[in-house]
Design a protein around this motif. Structure first.
Motif, short mmCIF file in Angstrom:
data_model
loop_
_atom_site.label_atom_id
_atom_site.label_comp_id
_atom_site.label_asym_id
_atom_site.label_seq_id
_atom_site.Cartn_x
_atom_site.Cartn_y
_atom_site.Cartn_z
N ILE A 147 0.61 -1.49 0.36
CA ILE A 147 -0.05 0.09 -0.01
C ILE A 147 0.79 0.94 -0.21
O ILE A 147 1.98 1.10 0.30
CB ILE A 147 -0.55 -0.28 0.74
N GLY A 149 3.51 3.97 -0.52
CA GLY A 149 4.81 3.78 -1.76
C GLY A 149 5.23 2.11 -1.85
O GLY A 149 5.90 2.02 -2.91
N SER A 150 4.33 1.19 -1.87
CA SER A 150 4.67 -0.68 -2.03
C SER A 150 4.03 -0.86 -2.96
O SER A 150 3.40 -2.03 -2.60
CB SER A 150 4.21 -1.23 -0.35
N LYS A 200 7.65 -1.87 3.29
CA LYS A 200 8.91 -1.41 3.53
C LYS A 200 9.36 -1.42 5.33
O LYS A 200 10.46 -2.21 5.63
CB LYS A 200 9.38 0.60 3.63
N PHE A 202 7.10 -4.06 6.82
CA PHE A 202 6.73 -4.95 7.06
C PHE A 202 5.78 -4.81 8.02
O PHE A 202 5.52 -6.12 9.44
CB PHE A 202 7.80 -6.59 7.28
N THR A 204 2.64 -2.75 8.54
CA THR A 204 1.54 -2.27 7.41
C THR A 204 0.42 -3.40 8.18
O THR A 204 0.00 -4.39 6.63
CB THR A 204 1.81 -1.61 6.56
N GLY A 261 8.92 5.24 1.45
CA GLY A 261 8.50 4.62 0.58
C GLY A 261 7.79 4.77 -0.80
O GLY A 261 7.77 4.83 -1.25
N ARG A 262 7.65 6.49 -0.56
CA ARG A 262 6.78 6.60 -1.64
C ARG A 262 7.95 7.16 -3.25
O ARG A 262 7.42 7.84 -3.67
CB ARG A 262 6.08 7.84 -1.91
N GLN A 343 0.31 10.99 -3.45
CA GLN A 343 0.89 10.48 -2.82
C GLN A 343 2.46 10.99 -2.62
O GLN A 343 2.66 11.81 -1.06
CB GLN A 343 1.35 9.22 -2.57
N GLU A 347 1.23 13.87 0.51
CA GLU A 347 2.51 13.19 1.68
C GLU A 347 3.46 13.82 2.00
O GLU A 347 4.35 13.85 3.26
CB GLU A 347 2.93 11.48 1.28
N GLN A 495 6.02 11.47 7.33
CA GLN A 495 4.47 11.66 7.43
C GLN A 495 3.93 11.34 8.66
O GLN A 495 3.60 10.43 9.09
CB GLN A 495 4.61 10.76 6.19
O1 F6P Z 1 0.98 5.28 5.45
C1 F6P Z 1 2.06 5.57 5.06
C2 F6P Z 1 2.84 4.72 4.83
O2 F6P Z 1 3.92 4.49 5.66
C3 F6P Z 1 3.77 5.15 3.15
O3 F6P Z 1 4.52 6.34 3.95
C4 F6P Z 1 3.87 4.13 2.77
O4 F6P Z 1 4.58 4.39 1.60
C5 F6P Z 1 3.19 3.30 3.24
O5 F6P Z 1 2.73 3.79 4.80
C6 F6P Z 1 3.82 1.49 3.55
O6 F6P Z 1 4.44 1.27 4.42
P1 F6P Z 1 5.39 -0.06 4.35
O7 F6P Z 1 5.54 -0.11 2.75
O8 F6P Z 1 5.92 0.82 5.31
O9 F6P Z 1 3.78 -1.44 4.61
#
Ligand code: F6P
Length: 538
Positions: A147, A149-150, A200, A202, A204, A261-262, A343, A347, A495
């Motif tokens: 989600i 940037g990923s 990024k 792990f 989320t 991430g973005r 984003q 962001e 962010q």
């Molecule tokens: O919540 C925002 C965020 O941290 C973004 O900056 C990032 O791209 C996204 O969530 C996903 O984060 P991750 O790659 O750590 O799962």
């Protein structure tokens, strides 16, 4: 705190006052070579900024500002790996992922090269059929679970560069709403599906929840125990955590905390791009971004494409009163570009204090929105042409239009150019009266046909939607975002604003599941929670 140093503040304010009352067409009359002078080319991109409320005095003041605020030096700091992400004490070295000034970062560069080499091996082996699913069948589908940037970068690139070159079709699942994953998996076969768990951190919730559900789907499809690992790839800074998911080490690709991430699609986050489009396309994407980096590093402000983009938005937002920026790609293949840019820009630059924590007395990032032309023409363009809001815009037009019906492609380009012209010229009251009279409207009602025009916008032309041009386009917006942050005195690489919602979501989970009756919430949220619980008791 003023946004612009005092010496330039007056010059820019006065220039804006003069220009607000002038017509852009009039600026072409007084400066016939404007179309060729207000133009910049780099890495397969052409930025035509002649249709802005901008004259030579204002432009010179903005160029002076770029030097006063040391934008060229700021770019050198970015690619040089200085700790420009001050709140997280990190560099922001996404440019290194495409090899930019790699000699300045030998150790990091080695890690990048090593990861790219490992990615290439896996990608080739999946394409050749050497690496297969657990039952020995070649993979047919790759599902990226990530989600923000990923997700948004690889989703944009795979949508833009769809190709028949590989046997794999890419899918993207980001939402924790189970409908997103379920509808994607409905037509897929577990035996031939490869998942990329891309996170990024792990940690989320959306991604881990989807990954857990994907594992259950594989298991329900008869793939049990360690065999599940044959269907998983992980991309993360937390490689050990990925190991806990029984993902074999050769399938875990690292990411580094010095990549935001973005800004990460150039890293192993882009593995779904390489799987779906081929290694060469991914490499060409990196090459295009690298060319744009080198252009940005070498060009003087007056010829520097992303710097010009930043100066224009700064001018529009802070001196001419634009509060939104609309991105209008005239290409269905670039339909995901506005989402990606939301984003990237909001962001990064949606901040209210300076890098040192001082509250800002001026607005920061404008709201960014938009969608692929011509669809918006039949919905929100009415507001662009006749609404009261002030906006700036980028119309994006690929020149070499590619395959498909030539007449339809010509019509698409005609619409892009027509909108660019209509935004500038509008329709005068006199023309409106004439049109109204022809249609039988009385004199005052004729004003409904009047369009103010004079809407500043850029025309961004790409030679074609090739991996190189797309890489350059994305890199241009990345650097534009950074330059704007420097001009506004903010840190674009953190962010903190997204954290509160995540914490409260955890508390709300307890409220909705009825495990926490102690958590104090406002009556309105409680009523909504009770309504949801009542609707979900079975
Ligand atoms: O919540 C925002 C965020 O941290 C973004 O900056 C990032 O791209 C996204 O969530 C996903 O984060 P991750 O790659 O750590 O799962």
């Amino acid at each position: 705190m003023a946004i612009t140093p005092a010496a330039l503040q007056d010059a820019l304010t006065q220039a804006a006052e003069v220009l607000k009352s002038q017509r852009i067409e009039g600026l072409f009359d007084t400066s016939p070579d404007r179309a060729s002078r207000y133009r910049c080319e780099a890495a397969g991109l052409t930025l035509d900024f002649s249709k802005h409320q901008l004259d030579d005095d204002a432009w010179q003041a903005l160029l002076t500002l770029s030097n006063t605020q040391a934008l060229p030096a700021a770019f050198a700091s970015l690619i040089g790996g200085e700790m420009i992400n001050t709140s997280e004490h990190r560099p922001a070295l996404h440019t290194l992922l495409r090899g930019t000034v790699s000699d300045q970062h030998p150790e990091k560069s080695e890690a990048v090269e090593d990861t790219l080499a490992r990615m290439a091996v896996l990608v080739d082996s999946v394409h050749s059929g050497e690496t297969t699913g657990s039952s020995g069948q070649p993979f047919a589908d790759v599902v990226n679970l990530g989600i923000g940037g990923s997700d948004l970068g690889p989703r944009l690139v795979c949508g833009a560069l769809q190709s028949e070159a590989t046997p794999l079709k890419a899918h993207f699942v980001a939402n924790i709403d189970p409908d997103d994953l379920d509808s994607t998996l409905a037509s897929l076969d577990p035996e031939t599906t490869l998942f990329v768990i891309c996170s990024k951190s792990f940690s989320t919730e959306e991604t881990l929840s989807n990954a857990e559900r994907a594992m259950r789907w594989l298991q329900a499809g008869g793939i049990q125990g360690p065999a599940v690992g044959a269907h998983l790839i992980a991309v993360t800074t937390q490689v050990t955590k990925a190991g806990d998911w029984h993902i074999p080490p050769e399938r875990c690709f690292p990411l580094w905390d010095w990549v935001g991430g973005r800004y990460s699609l150039w890293s192993a986050v882009g593995i779904s791009i390489a799987l779906a489009l081929g290694w060469q396309s991914f490499q060409r994407l990196l090459d295009g971004a690298h060319s744009l980096d080198m252009h940005t590093h070498a060009a003087s402000p007056a010829d520097n494409l992303p710097m010009i983009m930043a100066l224009l938005e700064f001018w529009q937002t802070h001196y001419l009163g634009a509060d939104t920026h609309v991105v209008l790609p005239y290409s269905q293949r670039l339909a995901h570009l506005p989402d990606f840019l939301q984003q990237l820009t909001m962001e990064s630059n949606g901040k209210r204090v300076s890098s040192s924590g001082e509250p800002l007395a001026y607005d920061t990032a404008p709201v960014l929105w938009g969608s692929a032309g011509t669809i918006g023409q039949h919905s929100y363009y009415q507001l662009l042409h006749q609404g009261t809001r002030s906006f700036s815009a980028d119309i994006i037009l690929p020149l070499r239009s590619g395959e498909g019906d030539r007449d339809a492609r010509r019509a698409l380009a005609a619409h892009a150019l027509a909108q660019s012209r209509a935004l500038m010229v509008g329709r005068t009251l006199e023309e409106a009266r004439q049109l109204g009279a022809e249609r039988g409207f009385d004199k005052s009602a004729c004003r409904q046909f009047e369009l103010p025009g004079n809407h500043s916008h850029s025309l961004v032309m790409m030679d074609a939607i090739t991996p190189e041009c797309l890489g350059a386009l994305i890199a241009a917006y990345e650097h534009k975002t950074y330059f704007l942050a420097v001009l506004m005195g903010i840190n674009p690489f953190d962010q903190w604003g997204v954290e509160l919602g995540k914490i409260i979501a955890g508390q709300m989970q307890s409220v909705l599941s009825g495990t926490d009756s102690e958590f104090k919430i406002d009556p309105a949220t409680l009523a909504a929670a009770n309504a949801w619980r009542a609707a979900n008791t079975d």
